[in-house]
Design a protein around this motif. Structure first.
Motif, mmCIF file in Angstrom:
data_model
loop_
_atom_site.group_PDB
_atom_site.id
_atom_site.type_symbol
_atom_site.label_atom_id
_atom_site.label_comp_id
_atom_site.label_asym_id
_atom_site.label_seq_id
_atom_site.Cartn_x
_atom_site.Cartn_y
_atom_site.Cartn_z
ATOM 1 N N HIS A 176 7.632 18.302 -2.085
ATOM 2 C CA HIS A 176 6.193 18.391 -1.902
ATOM 3 C C HIS A 176 5.551 19.920 -1.919
ATOM 4 C CE1 HIS A 176 4.771 14.547 -1.490
ATOM 5 N NE2 HIS A 176 5.548 14.455 -0.315
ATOM 6 N N HIS A 193 10.330 12.784 -0.626
ATOM 7 C CA HIS A 193 9.123 12.759 -0.082
ATOM 8 C C HIS A 193 8.851 13.255 1.329
ATOM 9 C CE1 HIS A 193 7.309 9.722 -3.074
ATOM 10 N NE2 HIS A 193 8.412 9.669 -3.125
ATOM 11 N N ILE A 194 9.920 13.552 2.145
ATOM 12 C CA ILE A 194 9.828 13.936 3.287
ATOM 13 C C ILE A 194 10.222 15.382 3.225
ATOM 14 C CG2 ILE A 194 10.165 11.777 4.455
ATOM 15 C CD1 ILE A 194 12.967 12.730 5.033
ATOM 16 N N MET A 228 3.938 15.508 3.285
ATOM 17 C CA MET A 228 2.689 15.897 2.813
ATOM 18 C C MET A 228 1.665 15.318 3.616
ATOM 19 S SD MET A 228 0.427 16.880 0.501
ATOM 20 C CE MET A 228 1.769 17.531 -0.601
ATOM 21 N N ALA A 252 0.880 -1.100 -0.007
ATOM 22 C CA ALA A 252 0.009 0.160 0.111
ATOM 23 C C ALA A 252 0.959 1.155 -0.115
ATOM 24 C CB ALA A 252 -0.724 -0.035 1.207
ATOM 25 N N GLY A 253 0.258 2.325 -0.468
ATOM 26 C CA GLY A 253 0.869 3.685 -0.133
ATOM 27 C C GLY A 253 0.956 4.205 -1.443
ATOM 28 N N GLY A 264 -1.245 -1.954 14.833
ATOM 29 C CA GLY A 264 -1.226 -3.191 14.025
ATOM 30 C C GLY A 264 -1.599 -2.482 12.534
ATOM 31 N N SER A 265 -0.868 -3.039 11.695
ATOM 32 C CA SER A 265 -1.229 -2.458 10.197
ATOM 33 C C SER A 265 -2.284 -3.294 9.533
ATOM 34 C CB SER A 265 0.151 -2.721 9.562
ATOM 35 O OG SER A 265 -0.074 -2.475 8.337
ATOM 36 N N VAL A 266 -3.069 -2.503 8.631
ATOM 37 C CA VAL A 266 -3.898 -3.070 7.879
ATOM 38 C C VAL A 266 -3.896 -2.684 6.500
ATOM 39 C CG1 VAL A 266 -5.777 -3.148 9.758
ATOM 40 C CG2 VAL A 266 -5.611 -1.140 8.517
ATOM 41 N N PRO A 267 -4.561 -3.449 5.661
ATOM 42 C CA PRO A 267 -4.562 -2.928 4.316
ATOM 43 C C PRO A 267 -5.388 -1.827 4.019
ATOM 44 C CG PRO A 267 -5.284 -5.324 4.452
ATOM 45 C CD PRO A 267 -5.079 -4.662 5.666
ATOM 46 N N LYS A 272 4.485 12.328 13.732
ATOM 47 C CA LYS A 272 3.067 12.245 13.520
ATOM 48 C C LYS A 272 2.183 12.882 14.664
ATOM 49 C CE LYS A 272 3.263 9.995 9.410
ATOM 50 N NZ LYS A 272 3.218 10.569 8.313
ATOM 51 N N TYR A 329 -12.436 5.853 7.604
ATOM 52 C CA TYR A 329 -12.684 7.279 6.830
ATOM 53 C C TYR A 329 -14.252 7.785 6.837
ATOM 54 C CZ TYR A 329 -7.599 6.945 5.343
ATOM 55 O OH TYR A 329 -6.521 6.734 5.345
ATOM 56 N N LEU A 357 2.429 15.495 -4.030
ATOM 57 C CA LEU A 357 1.881 14.152 -4.449
ATOM 58 C C LEU A 357 0.212 14.274 -4.207
ATOM 59 C CD1 LEU A 357 2.317 11.216 -5.098
ATOM 60 C CD2 LEU A 357 2.985 10.759 -2.691
ATOM 61 N N VAL A 373 -2.997 10.615 4.242
ATOM 62 C CA VAL A 373 -4.262 10.110 5.148
ATOM 63 C C VAL A 373 -5.256 11.294 5.072
ATOM 64 C CG1 VAL A 373 -5.122 9.563 7.403
ATOM 65 C CG2 VAL A 373 -2.992 8.615 6.596
ATOM 66 N N ALA A 417 -0.032 2.217 13.024
ATOM 67 C CA ALA A 417 0.461 1.129 12.288
ATOM 68 C C ALA A 417 2.165 0.866 12.739
ATOM 69 C CB ALA A 417 0.713 1.461 10.860
ATOM 70 N N ASP A 424 -1.870 6.637 11.959
ATOM 71 C CA ASP A 424 -0.694 6.926 11.537
ATOM 72 C C ASP A 424 0.453 5.793 11.547
ATOM 73 O OD1 ASP A 424 -0.873 10.074 12.439
ATOM 74 O OD2 ASP A 424 -2.020 8.748 13.833
HETATM 75 C C1 GDG Z 1 5.979 9.561 3.549
HETATM 76 C C2 GDG Z 1 5.972 11.077 4.304
HETATM 77 C C3 GDG Z 1 4.249 11.888 2.545
HETATM 78 C C4 GDG Z 1 -2.370 1.608 4.664
HETATM 79 N N1 GDG Z 1 -2.399 0.902 5.746
HETATM 80 C C5 GDG Z 1 -2.122 1.626 6.752
HETATM 81 C C6 GDG Z 1 -1.696 2.745 6.137
HETATM 82 N N2 GDG Z 1 -1.765 2.639 4.901
HETATM 83 C C7 GDG Z 1 -1.496 3.825 3.855
HETATM 84 C C8 GDG Z 1 -2.381 4.971 4.046
HETATM 85 C C9 GDG Z 1 -1.597 6.078 3.169
HETATM 86 C C10 GDG Z 1 -0.192 5.529 3.644
HETATM 87 O O1 GDG Z 1 -0.259 4.319 4.152
HETATM 88 C C11 GDG Z 1 0.421 6.459 4.804
HETATM 89 O O2 GDG Z 1 0.913 7.903 4.364
HETATM 90 P P1 GDG Z 1 1.342 9.032 4.616
HETATM 91 O O3 GDG Z 1 1.323 10.279 3.613
HETATM 92 O O4 GDG Z 1 0.574 9.447 6.052
HETATM 93 O O5 GDG Z 1 2.816 8.684 5.474
HETATM 94 P P2 GDG Z 1 4.142 8.192 5.525
HETATM 95 O O6 GDG Z 1 4.268 6.718 5.515
HETATM 96 O O7 GDG Z 1 4.768 8.919 6.364
HETATM 97 O O8 GDG Z 1 5.011 8.681 4.124
HETATM 98 C C12 GDG Z 1 4.522 11.613 4.179
HETATM 99 C C13 GDG Z 1 4.390 10.359 2.071
HETATM 100 O O9 GDG Z 1 5.783 9.708 2.141
HETATM 101 C C14 GDG Z 1 4.196 10.285 0.566
HETATM 102 O O10 GDG Z 1 5.107 11.306 -0.133
HETATM 103 O O11 GDG Z 1 2.807 12.167 2.413
HETATM 104 O O12 GDG Z 1 4.474 13.066 4.417
HETATM 105 O O13 GDG Z 1 6.294 10.924 5.536
HETATM 106 O O14 GDG Z 1 -1.926 6.170 2.022
HETATM 107 O O15 GDG Z 1 -3.702 4.953 3.529
HETATM 108 N N3 GDG Z 1 -1.313 3.866 6.756
HETATM 109 C C15 GDG Z 1 -1.309 3.637 8.432
HETATM 110 N N4 GDG Z 1 -1.828 2.603 8.668
HETATM 111 C C16 GDG Z 1 -2.101 1.440 8.089
HETATM 112 O O16 GDG Z 1 -2.452 0.300 8.583
HETATM 113 N N5 GDG Z 1 -0.725 4.926 9.106
#
Ligand code: GDG
Length: 470
Positions: free
Chosen positions: A202, A171-172, A381, A34-35, A355-358, A285, A366, A242, A384, A315, A279
């Motif tokens: 960003h 990305h950060i 960015m 995911a991501g 815990g992490s979920v898909p 966060k 949401y 993004l 979420v 997560a 988060d």
């Molecule tokens: C970095 C930067 C920037 C799926 N399962 C879970 C979960 N996901 C997905 C969410 C979302 C993504 O993961 C998390 O995105 P974020 O933007 O909040 O965060 P980072 O992982 O910190 O990523 C950030 C990003 O890169 C992209 O450029 O926005 O600033 O730090 O798509 O749906 N997320 C969580 N738990 C799950 O179980 N938290």
């Protein structure tokens, strides 16, 4: 632009891989990760049949690759994923060490959390060299090498002696010089990055911070054209925020299955209103600050006790770092304290899940949340925030002014996450907001999310990158 692109092959390089292989019931299964990165770039890679190079982290990753460590994903008709194998030592030095204990805290301006160990730096250099060697084995004339993130800052420099056209998306955040200068190897890092033809962040403030750091290094910079000249090469720097796959989220929001799950969640919590946050476990966060705000909210607005439940999902992340384990304990202690203080009958003020979920499983949360509480103390960015808005029909987003997303989402309520009183008051304001105002704010936000989605981001990046060669 498309015609030009068609003639070139895209080589994508990132630390994290788009698919991993795992053992499940004595079989090997493939999982899509995911991501934003995978969702955004995977369709393009599938169409162009490019090459993606990344660290193979899945436990069965190297069971399915060929002699060159390659595998086709998602299947034989897909594109090539080339996996880099890292030893335990490299994982500890490069990944847990330099990437997560130096680059991550410094870029997020948590200077006191940085651990400037020379062994970490040595390992970071070695692993960047390993990636570079692996890329060089593959390079064809005219390839476009698109590098991602803070794990691979030295790559453009290491590829400078090849003919590859290189670009890097960060990305950060990029910090002010006052933070960046504390890294003993700051020159090498900047030099590595400045060998890229194109760099993007960003937000504008990260761009300006970066250009300023380059200036401090002695580069010739132009803040208005966003060009940097250093050791005979030119780098253009842009901000390209993004986006998310808006259509996908919006369509999923109408799926009856998710809507049913959403209703079940609300019934289960026996509360009139839900506040939601999700988060990765990370100090950036603002989870601890958020809990202080929640505590203050129930204290200051007691009429909301028994009527509102706050659902916090966390997560697991970087579980090998002690600092993260200690933070988890503090968070869980604070949750217990709030629950002990306000809990009545069947009502619990905070529901906490670790815990992490898909990604799909976040959707019902949401959808059902009346308010999303995103209080990052700093964030590149924050996807979420965007995902929540994409699936809502009358929710309120309470967003930290320090998340990159805050610069693009005018209709959110913005808050300083360190101001506990303001967090409590803004939660109240959000819950009291009229339906018409909520809908109006959402309409505007959704129009922007739809226009500036993941496809826009990818196309804009490629277009601006190719413009560098005109
Ligand atoms: C970095 C930067 C920037 C799926 N399962 C879970 C979960 N996901 C997905 C969410 C979302 C993504 O993961 C998390 O995105 P974020 O933007 O909040 O965060 P980072 O992982 O910190 O990523 C950030 C990003 O890169 C992209 O450029 O926005 O600033 O730090 O798509 O749906 N997320 C969580 N738990 C799950 O179980 N938290």
């Amino acid at each position: 632009m498309e015609a030009e692109l068609k003639q070139k092959r895209l080589v994508l390089v990132s630390n994290g891989e788009p698919y991993k292989h795992v053992f499940q019931d004595q079989e090997i299964k493939q999982e899509k990760l995911a991501g934003g990165l995978t969702t955004g770039l995977d369709p393009m890679m599938q169409e162009d049949k490019g090459l993606w190079i990344a660290w193979g982290r899945g436990e069965a990753d190297f069971e399915v690759v060929d002699q060159e460590n390659k595998v086709k994903v998602p299947d034989e008709d897909g594109y090539t994923l080339k996996r880099i194998n890292l030893s335990e030592e490299e994982k500890n030095g490069f990944y847990y060490g330099f990437s997560n204990e130096v680059m991550w805290p410094i870029c997020h301006t948590f200077i006191s959390k940085a651990n400037y160990k020379k062994e970490y730096w040595e390992s970071y250099k070695e692993v960047n060299k390993k990636f570079a060697a692996s890329i060089k084995e593959e390079l064809q004339e005219d390839d476009l090498v698109w590098i991602h993130d803070y794990h691979l800052a030295l790559l453009p420099g290491l590829l400078a002696d090849s003919n590859a056209k290189t670009a890097l998306f960060w990305h950060i955040p990029w910090p002010a010089w006052e933070a960046f200068r504390t890294i003993p190897w700051r020159e090498e890092i900047l030099e590595g990055m400045l060998a890229a033809d194109f760099l993007a962040f960003h937000t504008d403030s990260f761009v300006y911070n970066f250009i300023d750091c380059a200036k401090k290094l002695g580069a010739d910079v132009n803040f208005s054209t966003r060009e940097i000249y250093y050791q005979g090469s030119k780098t253009r720097v842009e901000s390209i925020p993004l986006g998310i796959d808006y259509q996908r989220f919006h369509q999923l929001a109408e799926d009856q299955e998710y809507l049913k799950k959403a209703r079940n969640i609300k019934e289960e919590y026996s509360a009139e209103k839900l506040i939601f946050a999700v988060d990765r476990l990370d100090y950036t966060k603002g989870i601890e600050e958020r809990l202080e705000g929640i505590d203050r909210f129930f204290d200051k607005y007691p009429e909301y006790q028994c009527r509102v439940t706050f659902v916090q999902r966390v997560a697991p992340s970087r579980t090998g770092i002690e600092e993260y384990q200690q933070m988890k304990e503090r968070i869980e202690k604070k949750v217990a304290e709030i629950n002990g203080k306000y809990q009545k009958d069947r009502w619990q003020p905070v529901k906490y899940f670790y815990g992490s979920v898909p990604q799909e499983e976040l959707l019902p949360y949401y959808q059902i949340a009346d308010l999303a509480l995103i209080t990052a103390s700093i964030d590149g960015m924050n996807l979420v925030a965007k995902e929540y808005l994409a699936v809502q029909d009358s929710g309120v987003l309470l967003l930290s002014e320090f998340a990159g997303a805050a610069e693009y989402i005018d209709s959110a309520i913005k808050v300083n996450p360190y101001n506990v009183e303001a967090v409590a008051d803004n939660i109240y304001q959000g819950l009291e907001m009229s339906e018409s105002e909520k809908k109006e704010r959402l309409k505007k936000a959704q129009a922007d999310l739809k226009e500036y989605d993941i496809n826009w981001w990818r196309d804009t990046f490629l277009e601006k990158w190719l413009n560098c060669y005109e």
